[in-house]
Write an enzyme that holds these catalytic residues in place. Structure first.
Site, PDB file in Angstrom:
ATOM      1  N   LEU A  59       1.830   0.146  10.858  1.00  0.00           N
ATOM      2  CA  LEU A  59       3.219  -0.164  10.471  1.00  0.00           C
ATOM      3  C   LEU A  59       4.044  -0.658  11.663  1.00  0.00           C
ATOM      4  O   LEU A  59       5.053  -1.321  11.490  1.00  0.00           O
ATOM      5  CB  LEU A  59       3.912   1.101   9.944  1.00  0.00           C
ATOM      6  N   SER A 124       9.500  14.085   0.157  1.00  0.00           N
ATOM      7  CA  SER A 124       9.008  15.461   0.107  1.00  0.00           C
ATOM      8  C   SER A 124      10.132  16.405  -0.286  1.00  0.00           C
ATOM      9  O   SER A 124      11.317  16.149   0.014  1.00  0.00           O
ATOM     10  CB  SER A 124       8.507  15.824   1.507  1.00  0.00           C
ATOM     11  N   TYR A 150       9.591  16.129  11.117  1.00  0.00           N
ATOM     12  CA  TYR A 150       8.899  15.488   9.987  1.00  0.00           C
ATOM     13  C   TYR A 150       9.845  15.396   8.786  1.00  0.00           C
ATOM     14  O   TYR A 150      10.018  14.339   8.186  1.00  0.00           O
ATOM     15  CB  TYR A 150       7.635  16.279   9.615  1.00  0.00           C
ATOM     16  N   LYS A 154      11.767  12.078   6.640  1.00  0.00           N
ATOM     17  CA  LYS A 154      11.794  11.815   5.195  1.00  0.00           C
ATOM     18  C   LYS A 154      13.241  11.623   4.731  1.00  0.00           C
ATOM     19  O   LYS A 154      13.541  10.724   3.936  1.00  0.00           O
ATOM     20  CB  LYS A 154      11.141  12.966   4.426  1.00  0.00           C
ATOM     21  N   TYR A 178       7.598  14.834  -3.442  1.00  0.00           N
ATOM     22  CA  TYR A 178       6.424  15.638  -3.800  1.00  0.00           C
ATOM     23  C   TYR A 178       6.681  17.093  -3.454  1.00  0.00           C
ATOM     24  O   TYR A 178       7.238  17.390  -2.403  1.00  0.00           O
ATOM     25  CB  TYR A 178       5.176  15.235  -3.004  1.00  0.00           C
TER      26      TYR A 178
HETATM   27  P1  NAD Z   1      -2.583  11.353   4.728  1.00  0.00           P
HETATM   28  O1  NAD Z   1      -2.423  11.604   6.191  1.00  0.00           O
HETATM   29  O2  NAD Z   1      -3.849  11.728   4.085  1.00  0.00           O
HETATM   30  O3  NAD Z   1      -2.309   9.796   4.409  1.00  0.00           O
HETATM   31  C1  NAD Z   1      -1.365   9.037   5.137  1.00  0.00           C
HETATM   32  C2  NAD Z   1      -2.076   7.776   5.600  1.00  0.00           C
HETATM   33  O4  NAD Z   1      -1.149   7.003   6.375  1.00  0.00           O
HETATM   34  C3  NAD Z   1      -3.281   8.063   6.509  1.00  0.00           C
HETATM   35  O5  NAD Z   1      -4.418   7.411   5.969  1.00  0.00           O
HETATM   36  C4  NAD Z   1      -2.880   7.478   7.859  1.00  0.00           C
HETATM   37  O6  NAD Z   1      -3.985   6.948   8.547  1.00  0.00           O
HETATM   38  C5  NAD Z   1      -1.862   6.429   7.460  1.00  0.00           C
HETATM   39  N1  NAD Z   1      -0.872   6.110   8.497  1.00  0.00           N
HETATM   40  C6  NAD Z   1      -0.110   6.964   9.230  1.00  0.00           C
HETATM   41  N2  NAD Z   1       0.669   6.265  10.073  1.00  0.00           N
HETATM   42  C7  NAD Z   1       0.399   4.957   9.875  1.00  0.00           C
HETATM   43  C8  NAD Z   1       0.886   3.752  10.463  1.00  0.00           C
HETATM   44  N3  NAD Z   1       1.770   3.758  11.472  1.00  0.00           N
HETATM   45  N4  NAD Z   1       0.384   2.570  10.018  1.00  0.00           N
HETATM   46  C9  NAD Z   1      -0.557   2.527   9.035  1.00  0.00           C
HETATM   47  N5  NAD Z   1      -1.050   3.637   8.452  1.00  0.00           N
HETATM   48  C10 NAD Z   1      -0.574   4.833   8.869  1.00  0.00           C
HETATM   49  O7  NAD Z   1      -1.343  12.047   4.016  1.00  0.00           O
HETATM   50  P2  NAD Z   1      -1.070  12.290   2.459  1.00  0.00           P
HETATM   51  O8  NAD Z   1      -1.137  13.744   2.231  1.00  0.00           O
HETATM   52  O9  NAD Z   1      -1.865  11.369   1.629  1.00  0.00           O
HETATM   53  O10 NAD Z   1       0.463  11.888   2.395  1.00  0.00           O
HETATM   54  C11 NAD Z   1       0.901  10.605   1.985  1.00  0.00           C
HETATM   55  C12 NAD Z   1       2.410  10.559   2.106  1.00  0.00           C
HETATM   56  O11 NAD Z   1       2.984  11.596   1.319  1.00  0.00           O
HETATM   57  C13 NAD Z   1       2.922  10.787   3.535  1.00  0.00           C
HETATM   58  O12 NAD Z   1       4.034   9.944   3.753  1.00  0.00           O
HETATM   59  C14 NAD Z   1       3.355  12.235   3.514  1.00  0.00           C
HETATM   60  O13 NAD Z   1       4.370  12.496   4.453  1.00  0.00           O
HETATM   61  C15 NAD Z   1       3.864  12.371   2.093  1.00  0.00           C
HETATM   62  N6  NAD Z   1       3.843  13.759   1.618  1.00  0.00           N
HETATM   63  C16 NAD Z   1       2.673  14.472   1.687  1.00  0.00           C
HETATM   64  C17 NAD Z   1       2.657  15.800   1.293  1.00  0.00           C
HETATM   65  C18 NAD Z   1       1.393  16.628   1.429  1.00  0.00           C
HETATM   66  O14 NAD Z   1       1.488  17.852   1.475  1.00  0.00           O
HETATM   67  N7  NAD Z   1       0.211  16.037   1.465  1.00  0.00           N
HETATM   68  C19 NAD Z   1       3.824  16.393   0.786  1.00  0.00           C
HETATM   69  C20 NAD Z   1       4.981  15.621   0.687  1.00  0.00           C
HETATM   70  C21 NAD Z   1       4.993  14.298   1.110  1.00  0.00           C
END
Ligand code: NAD
Ligand code: UDP
Length: 334
Positions: A59, A124, A150, A154, A178
């Protein structure tokens, strides 16, 4: 409709890719693979029959992203990409603000340049901070009492999206808040597979069960909850993925915000018991002191998503535990 998933090889993105492909959407993925593996693409293909086109782009790499959008001609972006480790965000706040906030600004600039006006953002429940009540609704004030960088990222991104939608009336923004995603795909092929030591309950339970972590440390048993341990709203990742599909179908100008949760709270001890029941194994744990910044009890009011998107979570904690154990068994077999 052609959709770009940023962060689409990650935990939630990969499950969402499968649900979208199943319904005939054209899906492409952009990820820097910081917290996911390229092999996820083959697994998506195995489950859905389609291997999404993939771009290994960050990104923060504006030129790389420009190339992706020049090739892609997308109708919509689902923006999952971000760093999500709460503890690490306290130690390295600048890394989190740069990656999550600057990364999203770059994405929005790129979308604007290429005439892409629809975005769904992974937010979140953490944006609610401490409301003093357990059940959270979308109209509550956000951004007060967030206890880590973090969560701040958000909240800041939500505010940026609201300002962009205000300035550009044709923009269609959907913010999905979420609750606590858990579980894995029933095929056992994909699930949560963090590259680092996790801080969230479910991946820690998984690592305790495989012996990678000696025991679960339960943060406090003196809360005013059903059994004294913290209560959260755990949502199966496949239900969560389907929530995105529902949101794609109901995009509209302006900003729409939805909680994606079950509406039901489960305590840490209830999660341990459910895991033990599904696995037939004891899960070693000890009760330790409360974790700083933790709330006693939090769950979603999911009524708005039901009314506007026609979506409700259908899977149970038992489903999530069975699917997680199946996923762990599949990992072991390899
Ligand atoms: P995850 O870490 O499995 O997936 C996030 C992906 O983003 C990863 O594959 C990572 O490699 C990629 N990424 C990170 N920074 C990047 C960048 N600068 N450029 C390109 N790719 C990048 O996490 P997840 O659990 O699938 O979460 C997805 C989204 O949901 C995130 O934004 C997270 O903050 C949000 N979220 C997750 C949860 C949870 O508990 N899993 C809860 C609320 C919100
Ligand atoms: N939790 C715990 N031990 C851990 C991790 C989490 O007891 O090692 C508890 C935590 O105190 C909370 C619940 O599990 O009550 C969910 O925590 P998580 O970090 O997964 O989600 P969040 O608190 O961000 O909603």
């Amino acid at each position: 409709m052609k959709i770009l998933l940023t962060g689409g090889t990650g935990f939630i993105g990969s499950h969402t890719a499968i649900e979208l492909i199943k319904l005939g959407y054209e899906v492409e993925i952009m990820d820097n693979l910081f917290n996911s593996k390229i092999t996820v693409l083959d697994k998506i293909e195995k489950i859905s029959g389609v291997k999404p086109k993939f771009y290994k782009v960050d990104l923060l790499d504006k030129e790389g992203m420009d190339d992706v959008f020049s090739e892609g001609q997308y109708d919509l972006v689902i923006h999952f990409a971000g760093l999500k480790a709460v503890g690490e965000s306290v130690e390295k706040p600048l890394k989190y603000y740069e990656n999550n906030v600057c990364g999203t600004i770059n994405l929005l600039e790129c979308m604007k340049k290429h005439g892409v006006k629809k975005i769904i953002f992974s937010s979140s429940a953490t944006v609610y901070g401490d409301q003093g009540v357990a059940e959270l609704t979308e109209d509550m004030q956000t951004g007060v009492g967030i206890t880590n960088p973090y969560g701040e990222t958000k909240h800041i991104i939500e505010e940026i999206l609201k300002d962009v939608a205000e300035a550009e009336p044709e923009f269609e923004v959907t913010i999905l808040r979420y609750f606590n995603p858990v579980g894995s795909h029933p095929s056992g092929l994909i699930g949560e597979d963090p590259n680092d030591i996790p801080n969230n309950l479910m991946p820690i339970i998984m690592k305790v069960s495989t012996g990678e972590i000696e025991k679960l440390r339960i943060f406090g048993d003196d809360y005013d909850t059903v059994d004294g341990t913290g209560v959260r709203d755990y949502i199966h990742v496949v239900d969560l993925a389907k929530g995105h599909v529902a949101a794609v179908n109901k995009m509209k100008p302006g900003v729409s915000i939805y909680n994606l949760g079950t509406g039901k709270g489960t305590s840490v001890l209830e999660m341990v018991t459910a895991f033990e029941k599904a696995s037939g194994k004891k899960l070693p744990y000890e009760i330790v002191g409360r974790r700083a910044g933790d709330l006693a009890e939090v769950y979603a009011n999911p009524d708005k998503a039901k009314k506007d998107l026609g979506w409700t979570a259908e899977l149970t904690i038992e489903d999530a535990m069975n699917d997680t154990i199946n996923y762990l068994n599949c990992l072991e077999e390899k």
